[in-house]
Write an enzyme that holds these catalytic residues in place. Sequence first.
Site, PDB file in Angstrom:
ATOM      1  N   ARG A   8       0.834  -1.203   0.000  1.00 21.25           N
ATOM      2  CA  ARG A   8       0.000   0.000   0.000  1.00 21.25           C
ATOM      3  C   ARG A   8       0.867   1.250   0.000  1.00 21.25           C
ATOM      4  O   ARG A   8       1.916   1.304   0.646  1.00 21.25           O
ATOM      5  CB  ARG A   8      -0.893   0.042   1.252  1.00 21.25           C
ATOM      6  CG  ARG A   8      -1.818   1.250   1.306  1.00 21.25           C
ATOM      7  CD  ARG A   8      -2.489   1.391   2.664  1.00 21.25           C
ATOM      8  NE  ARG A   8      -1.540   1.703   3.726  1.00 21.25           N
ATOM      9  CZ  ARG A   8      -1.023   2.917   3.938  1.00 21.25           C
ATOM     10  NH1 ARG A   8      -1.327   3.935   3.149  1.00 21.25           N
ATOM     11  NH2 ARG A   8      -0.174   3.117   4.934  1.00 21.25           N
ATOM     12  N   ALA A   9       0.405   2.251  -0.754  1.00 21.55           N
ATOM     13  CA  ALA A   9       0.954   3.602  -0.664  1.00 21.55           C
ATOM     14  C   ALA A   9      -0.224   4.554  -0.559  1.00 21.55           C
ATOM     15  O   ALA A   9      -1.338   4.241  -0.989  1.00 21.55           O
ATOM     16  CB  ALA A   9       1.815   3.941  -1.876  1.00 21.55           C
ATOM     17  N   SER A  10       0.014   5.719   0.038  1.00 19.20           N
ATOM     18  CA  SER A  10      -1.095   6.616   0.360  1.00 19.20           C
ATOM     19  C   SER A  10      -1.683   7.325  -0.846  1.00 19.20           C
ATOM     20  O   SER A  10      -2.885   7.576  -0.906  1.00 19.20           O
ATOM     21  CB  SER A  10      -0.643   7.651   1.396  1.00 19.20           C
ATOM     22  OG  SER A  10      -0.290   7.015   2.602  1.00 19.20           O
ATOM     23  N   THR A  11      -0.851   7.667  -1.833  1.00 20.69           N
ATOM     24  CA  THR A  11      -1.339   8.435  -2.977  1.00 20.69           C
ATOM     25  C   THR A  11      -0.881   7.803  -4.277  1.00 20.69           C
ATOM     26  O   THR A  11       0.065   7.006  -4.305  1.00 20.69           O
ATOM     27  CB  THR A  11      -0.831   9.897  -2.927  1.00 20.69           C
ATOM     28  OG1 THR A  11       0.596   9.902  -3.179  1.00 20.69           O
ATOM     29  CG2 THR A  11      -1.099  10.530  -1.561  1.00 20.69           C
ATOM     30  N   GLN A  14       2.778   7.908  -5.290  1.00 18.95           N
ATOM     31  CA  GLN A  14       3.747   7.044  -4.636  1.00 18.95           C
ATOM     32  C   GLN A  14       3.691   5.638  -5.238  1.00 18.95           C
ATOM     33  O   GLN A  14       2.681   5.230  -5.791  1.00 18.95           O
ATOM     34  CB  GLN A  14       3.457   6.978  -3.127  1.00 18.95           C
ATOM     35  CG  GLN A  14       3.584   8.328  -2.434  1.00 18.95           C
ATOM     36  CD  GLN A  14       3.098   8.291  -0.995  1.00 18.95           C
ATOM     37  OE1 GLN A  14       2.135   7.600  -0.672  1.00 18.95           O
ATOM     38  NE2 GLN A  14       3.761   9.033  -0.124  1.00 18.95           N
TER      39      GLN A  14
END
Length: 209
Positions: A8-11, A14
């Site tokens: 997972r990455a926030s945006t 990324q």
Amino acid sequence: MFVRAYLRASTSAQDAGRARDQLLSFAKDRGLAIASWYVENESGAKLARPELFRLLGDAQSGDVLLVEQVDRLSRLAAADWERLKTELTSRRVRVVALDLPTSWMMATNTADEFTGRMFEAIIGMLLDMLAAVARKDYDDRRRRQAQGQAKAKANGRYKGRREDTNRNDGIATMLKAKQSWSTIQRMTGCSRATIAKIAKRQSATVPDL
């Protein structure tokens, strides 16, 4: 037992797959194969994450959920973290995080029942601690952001609160997947009015045939 890797990455700016090689190396060193990958760009502070819940839906009892760090799994508030833990426990999914070495033994089935249960309890406490630390880091950053907004507002440059698009996109995805409204409420903590608004927005975008 299947190993299911969660990245997972926030945006979208990324790279959510950044830690793929680390997870592959971890599994290879233990003679394990990663059966499936679940990759998404979503905030760890929200519970409504489509790929995470696809993983949970696919998982069988005893499967491993492999993550690089606990904060990839959760930056959730306490109530949402408890909801997620309930989902993990009910499915008997074992969380293994590279930044939590105590959890590594859960990637194998070598422990006897007593030892396994003891380590599950210890790992549960450590996961709680690391999830709380991850949430504090998130809250600290939000507080600094709010301070910046207050300063901008004082200078006449603040444009007001924006829609929580990450959460609402997650709700929209869950609606498309035919999740019940009760499930969406339980997973996101949102009101039925919010779900209704997003459902109405979806129906309005369906083209006439």
